[in-house]
Design an enzyme around this catalytic site. Structure first.
Site, mmCIF file in Angstrom:
data_model
loop_
_atom_site.group_PDB
_atom_site.id
_atom_site.type_symbol
_atom_site.label_atom_id
_atom_site.label_comp_id
_atom_site.label_asym_id
_atom_site.label_seq_id
_atom_site.Cartn_x
_atom_site.Cartn_y
_atom_site.Cartn_z
ATOM 1 N N ALA A 1 0.824 -1.224 0.000
ATOM 2 C CA ALA A 1 0.000 0.000 0.000
ATOM 3 C C ALA A 1 0.857 1.273 0.000
ATOM 4 O O ALA A 1 0.568 2.220 -0.732
ATOM 5 C CB ALA A 1 -0.953 -0.006 1.185
ATOM 6 N N TRP A 2 1.903 1.288 0.819
ATOM 7 C CA TRP A 2 2.775 2.477 0.829
ATOM 8 C C TRP A 2 3.429 2.647 -0.535
ATOM 9 O O TRP A 2 3.604 3.764 -1.008
ATOM 10 C CB TRP A 2 3.842 2.357 1.934
ATOM 11 C CG TRP A 2 3.366 2.816 3.273
ATOM 12 C CD1 TRP A 2 2.096 2.724 3.765
ATOM 13 C CD2 TRP A 2 4.153 3.447 4.293
ATOM 14 N NE1 TRP A 2 2.056 3.251 5.036
ATOM 15 C CE2 TRP A 2 3.288 3.690 5.384
ATOM 16 C CE3 TRP A 2 5.491 3.805 4.402
ATOM 17 C CZ2 TRP A 2 3.739 4.304 6.567
ATOM 18 C CZ3 TRP A 2 5.949 4.398 5.566
ATOM 19 C CH2 TRP A 2 5.071 4.657 6.642
ATOM 20 N N ASP B 1 15.580 -9.748 3.484
ATOM 21 C CA ASP B 1 15.728 -9.185 4.828
ATOM 22 C C ASP B 1 16.598 -7.938 4.733
ATOM 23 O O ASP B 1 17.731 -7.994 4.258
ATOM 24 C CB ASP B 1 16.393 -10.241 5.734
ATOM 25 C CG ASP B 1 16.493 -9.784 7.178
ATOM 26 O OD1 ASP B 1 16.394 -8.560 7.441
ATOM 27 O OD2 ASP B 1 16.665 -10.655 8.044
ATOM 28 N N LYS C 1 8.935 3.916 11.199
ATOM 29 C CA LYS C 1 8.000 3.583 12.280
ATOM 30 C C LYS C 1 8.761 2.996 13.461
ATOM 31 O O LYS C 1 9.707 2.251 13.285
ATOM 32 C CB LYS C 1 6.990 2.557 11.776
ATOM 33 C CG LYS C 1 6.072 2.021 12.891
ATOM 34 C CD LYS C 1 4.851 1.377 12.339
ATOM 35 C CE LYS C 1 5.084 -0.055 11.915
ATOM 36 N NZ LYS C 1 3.851 -0.613 11.330
HETATM 37 N N1 SAM Z 1 3.627 -0.367 4.613
HETATM 38 C C1 SAM Z 1 3.078 -1.659 4.232
HETATM 39 C C2 SAM Z 1 1.875 -1.403 3.343
HETATM 40 O O1 SAM Z 1 1.380 -0.278 3.367
HETATM 41 O O2 SAM Z 1 1.438 -2.297 2.617
HETATM 42 C C3 SAM Z 1 2.721 -2.490 5.454
HETATM 43 C C4 SAM Z 1 3.960 -2.934 6.199
HETATM 44 S S1 SAM Z 1 3.696 -4.129 7.469
HETATM 45 C C5 SAM Z 1 3.025 -3.172 8.754
HETATM 46 C C6 SAM Z 1 5.321 -4.461 8.056
HETATM 47 C C7 SAM Z 1 6.198 -5.298 7.136
HETATM 48 O O3 SAM Z 1 7.561 -5.265 7.579
HETATM 49 C C8 SAM Z 1 5.812 -6.780 7.094
HETATM 50 O O4 SAM Z 1 5.366 -7.125 5.807
HETATM 51 C C9 SAM Z 1 7.134 -7.502 7.440
HETATM 52 O O5 SAM Z 1 7.351 -8.665 6.690
HETATM 53 C C10 SAM Z 1 8.171 -6.436 7.118
HETATM 54 N N2 SAM Z 1 9.481 -6.647 7.755
HETATM 55 C C11 SAM Z 1 9.724 -6.886 9.071
HETATM 56 N N3 SAM Z 1 11.034 -7.082 9.279
HETATM 57 C C12 SAM Z 1 11.649 -6.947 8.074
HETATM 58 C C13 SAM Z 1 13.000 -7.051 7.642
HETATM 59 N N4 SAM Z 1 13.997 -7.347 8.503
HETATM 60 N N5 SAM Z 1 13.286 -6.865 6.338
HETATM 61 C C14 SAM Z 1 12.283 -6.588 5.461
HETATM 62 N N6 SAM Z 1 10.991 -6.466 5.812
HETATM 63 C C15 SAM Z 1 10.663 -6.659 7.100
#
Ligand code: SAM
Length: 196
Positions: free
Chosen positions: A35-36, A79, A144
């Site tokens: 979405a972002w 990652d 965030k």
């Molecule tokens: N902003 C996104 C949207 O609007 O669609 C929603 C993001 S969601 C709240 C948080 C995301 O951070 C998850 O999909 C998770 O897999 C990702 N995430 C967490 N740790 C991460 C990492 N070390 N590397 C990459 N992505 C990571």
């Protein structure tokens, strides 16, 4: 239609703080479901929808799979803390460095508030390290975090590197949620600027 309600948080923050504009190059960390990235594609004119404005670029990165989106390039199953991911980002960026790094990343919550807080702060600190290689001078980070005892540490680190650091709590973020964003503008790339 946005893939997730989180789009409204970015729209709100961008309307108020002018983070994105046509022509900018953006890295969206933790981009799934996308979405972002949808918002970023529109606001940087990544599709060239506005023929009179410069065309930007959006690169989304996530541990999870991100479904294809016109105007964005995605690094799925990646990652952000893995050095291999940094290499791939550098290969995919059309310009040497990005103008904006967005992070809506969140680790899998354990439910232990203090632990989750620390994990997310560490992710943000990793992002700050990455900035040295992928963020252009005077660039912006929006990240965030979950509030807690180490937030000031992250804020201090940001203030060492950026001239303008603000704390933002979007209205569209649920009231009871502890999530907050740091908006850091004017990255100084380790170069010391004289105060006046
Ligand atoms: N902003 C996104 C949207 O609007 O669609 C929603 C993001 S969601 C709240 C948080 C995301 O951070 C998850 O999909 C998770 O897999 C990702 N995430 C967490 N740790 C991460 C990492 N070390 N590397 C990459 N992505 C990571």
């Amino acid at each position: 239609n946005y893939r997730c309600r989180s789009a409204f948080k970015l729209l709100e923050m961008d309307d108020k703080h002018k983070i994105l504009r046509p022509g900018l190059s953006v890295i969206d960390c933790g981009a799934a479901p996308g979405a972002w990235s949808q918002v970023a594609v529109q606001r940087v004119n990544a599709l060239g929808s506005d023929p009179n404005a410069p065309v930007g670029f959006v690169l989304g990165v996530d541990l999870l799979h991100i479904s294809a989106l016109e105007g964005a390039v995605f690094l799925s199953n990646a990652d952000i803390t893995d050095p291999v991911t940094l290499k791939k980002i550098q290969e995919l960026l059309p310009t040497e460095r990005a103008d904006v790094i967005l992070s809506d990343m969140a680790p899998n919550a354990t439910g232990i508030r203090e632990l989750d807080h620390q994990k997310l702060i560490n992710l943000c600190l990793t992002l700050l390290d990455l900035s040295q290689s992928i963020l252009r001078p005077r660039g912006t980070i929006l990240c965030k975090f979950w509030d807690g005892r180490e937030a000031h540490l992250l804020q201090n680190r940001l203030m060492e590197r950026f001239q303008d650091v603000r704390t933002i709590k979007p209205q569209s973020s649920r009231k009871e949620s502890a999530e907050i964003y740091y908006l850091a503008k004017l990255y100084n790339d380790g170069v010391k600027h004289q105060k006046h």
